[in-house]
Scaffold this active site. Sequence first.
Site, PDB file in Angstrom:
ATOM      1  N   GLN A 169     101.027 -11.168  50.158  1.00  0.00           N
ATOM      2  CA  GLN A 169      99.866 -11.748  50.817  1.00  0.00           C
ATOM      3  C   GLN A 169      99.621 -11.012  52.141  1.00  0.00           C
ATOM      4  O   GLN A 169     100.311 -10.050  52.451  1.00  0.00           O
ATOM      5  CB  GLN A 169     100.069 -13.246  51.039  1.00  0.00           C
ATOM      6  CG  GLN A 169      99.978 -14.078  49.763  1.00  0.00           C
ATOM      7  CD  GLN A 169      98.568 -14.170  49.200  1.00  0.00           C
ATOM      8  OE1 GLN A 169      97.600 -13.723  49.814  1.00  0.00           O
ATOM      9  NE2 GLN A 169      98.445 -14.740  48.013  1.00  0.00           N
ATOM     10  N   GLY A 202      95.598 -12.714  46.916  1.00  0.00           N
ATOM     11  CA  GLY A 202      94.720 -12.915  48.056  1.00  0.00           C
ATOM     12  C   GLY A 202      93.609 -11.909  48.185  1.00  0.00           C
ATOM     13  O   GLY A 202      93.036 -11.734  49.270  1.00  0.00           O
ATOM     14  N   ASP A 225     102.400 -19.643  46.206  1.00  0.00           N
ATOM     15  CA  ASP A 225     101.998 -18.972  47.434  1.00  0.00           C
ATOM     16  C   ASP A 225     100.806 -19.695  48.027  1.00  0.00           C
ATOM     17  O   ASP A 225     100.204 -20.564  47.391  1.00  0.00           O
ATOM     18  CB  ASP A 225     101.659 -17.502  47.179  1.00  0.00           C
ATOM     19  CG  ASP A 225     100.462 -17.346  46.242  1.00  0.00           C
ATOM     20  OD1 ASP A 225     100.273 -18.212  45.366  1.00  0.00           O
ATOM     21  OD2 ASP A 225      99.718 -16.353  46.361  1.00  0.00           O
ATOM     22  N   ASP A 232      94.265  -9.561  35.592  1.00  0.00           N
ATOM     23  CA  ASP A 232      93.673 -10.703  34.902  1.00  0.00           C
ATOM     24  C   ASP A 232      92.387 -11.049  35.614  1.00  0.00           C
ATOM     25  O   ASP A 232      92.241 -10.788  36.807  1.00  0.00           O
ATOM     26  CB  ASP A 232      94.614 -11.909  34.915  1.00  0.00           C
ATOM     27  CG  ASP A 232      94.518 -12.685  36.226  1.00  0.00           C
ATOM     28  OD1 ASP A 232      93.793 -13.696  36.262  1.00  0.00           O
ATOM     29  OD2 ASP A 232      95.130 -12.259  37.221  1.00  0.00           O
ATOM     30  N   ASP A 249     100.273 -18.390  36.131  1.00  0.00           N
ATOM     31  CA  ASP A 249      99.974 -18.400  37.559  1.00  0.00           C
ATOM     32  C   ASP A 249     100.572 -19.686  38.128  1.00  0.00           C
ATOM     33  O   ASP A 249     100.551 -20.733  37.488  1.00  0.00           O
ATOM     34  CB  ASP A 249      98.458 -18.363  37.738  1.00  0.00           C
ATOM     35  CG  ASP A 249      98.030 -18.231  39.186  1.00  0.00           C
ATOM     36  OD1 ASP A 249      98.903 -18.339  40.065  1.00  0.00           O
ATOM     37  OD2 ASP A 249      96.839 -18.036  39.424  1.00  0.00           O
ATOM     38  N   SER A 250     101.078 -19.618  39.340  1.00  0.00           N
ATOM     39  CA  SER A 250     101.797 -20.753  39.923  1.00  0.00           C
ATOM     40  C   SER A 250     100.915 -21.958  40.205  1.00  0.00           C
ATOM     41  O   SER A 250     101.407 -23.069  40.372  1.00  0.00           O
ATOM     42  CB  SER A 250     102.453 -20.327  41.237  1.00  0.00           C
ATOM     43  OG  SER A 250     101.459 -20.100  42.226  1.00  0.00           O
ATOM     44  N   GLY A 251      99.608 -21.761  40.280  1.00  0.00           N
ATOM     45  CA  GLY A 251      98.701 -22.847  40.602  1.00  0.00           C
ATOM     46  C   GLY A 251      98.290 -22.897  42.056  1.00  0.00           C
ATOM     47  O   GLY A 251      97.420 -23.682  42.434  1.00  0.00           O
ATOM     48  N   GLY A 252      98.877 -22.045  42.880  1.00  0.00           N
ATOM     49  CA  GLY A 252      98.573 -22.072  44.300  1.00  0.00           C
ATOM     50  C   GLY A 252      97.108 -21.813  44.604  1.00  0.00           C
ATOM     51  O   GLY A 252      96.496 -22.498  45.425  1.00  0.00           O
ATOM     52  N   PHE A 253      96.519 -20.827  43.942  1.00  0.00           N
ATOM     53  CA  PHE A 253      95.118 -20.499  44.202  1.00  0.00           C
ATOM     54  C   PHE A 253      94.206 -21.660  43.826  1.00  0.00           C
ATOM     55  O   PHE A 253      93.253 -21.988  44.552  1.00  0.00           O
ATOM     56  CB  PHE A 253      94.705 -19.243  43.423  1.00  0.00           C
ATOM     57  CG  PHE A 253      93.254 -18.879  43.586  1.00  0.00           C
ATOM     58  CD1 PHE A 253      92.817 -18.218  44.719  1.00  0.00           C
ATOM     59  CD2 PHE A 253      92.336 -19.200  42.604  1.00  0.00           C
ATOM     60  CE1 PHE A 253      91.473 -17.897  44.876  1.00  0.00           C
ATOM     61  CE2 PHE A 253      90.996 -18.880  42.747  1.00  0.00           C
ATOM     62  CZ  PHE A 253      90.569 -18.225  43.890  1.00  0.00           C
TER      63      PHE A 253
END
Length: 378
Positions: free
Chosen positions: A190, A217, A147, A267, A93-97
């Site tokens: 999104q 999202g 994102d 996930d 996961d990109s880490g944005g959340f």
Amino acid sequence: MTKDFAFKLIARDGGTRRGEVSMPRGVVRTPAFMPVGTAGTVKAMYMEQVNELGADIILGNTYHLMLRPGAERVARLGGLHTFARWEKPILTDSGGFQVMSLAGLRKINEKGVTFQSHIDGSYHEMSPERSIEIQGLLDSDIQMQLDQCVALPASHKEMEKAMELSLRWAERCKTAFGVQAGKAMFGIVQGGDNEKLRERSAEALKTLDLKGYAIGGLAVGEPQEVMMAMLDVTCPLLPEDKPRYLMGVGTPDDILKSVARGVDMFDCVMPTRAGRHGLAFTRFGKINLRNARHAEDPRPLDPESPCPAARDYSRAYLHHLVKAGEALGGMLLTWNNLAYYQQLMEGIRAAIEENRFTSFTEETQAQWVAGDIAPYPA
């Protein structure tokens, strides 16, 4: 396995899809559930156990790993597969959340995000390029675009602004990712709970011709029916020949209903987090081992389960471990929960291949009774 990233559909049953994602490190049978290995570990589990349960892929997280132990250190130690002793594919996961939900003070602009670590208060910058760089250092097989995820409910203006920023970041991530043999970068749709924004996001991402598409999202506070409505809008717009990944979802019921709408990958921290807090997922429904009714119950969670945690330990013993705060309680219940999730996915895949997904869903849901009330005959 293949030398490059590839996806093929094997069977269809209504809106469901049975497929395979092939990569040099392995084949992911879809629909698939990815156990969450946020910080290089699937909590309370040995990687050998996760593998034996039938997981084809796990998830790691850019935010957590960049903060501790550091992506450059993981790279020096041979990459995340070697570091964590997991030879099969890894999606990061990109880490944005996590930046949005865990970090302290943060500032978002066109360049990226500046944020304060939830661990020690130190300041860091995360741009689309840096997110892809970190995921490359981790050597993950599927990398996610950076994102901006907004919690729901949110205003139309807030959702639109985040969606458009995420699209611009997706283009930058694609450029930074370039061409990497055997690997893939996924874009993230999104748009919050707004159908028109979801449509705009999906259509714009398609023009980037990415190797896979995620739906982000959701599962951020909205009712299940809202999530399903967004899937009804989004999934038909996504390419048929690319995998579809619903991020952060979810309960077994969420999974069944999302598979029916054409989702391929999932996930969620739910099975591991619930296990550490005394909650078991079984084919009979959820069982709260904190409840006093289990204190003298000699029955296992499920006598027919292939998982030793479900089959060989009494509810009374599991109740004791949970009430006593023993680490073994969380370990056994996490083992049980991940086993159930993988068994559910195996059943889903077989049902799609045999053109009986609807009846499988009905039978599965019918078994989900109040788990604490005699879920199978004594």
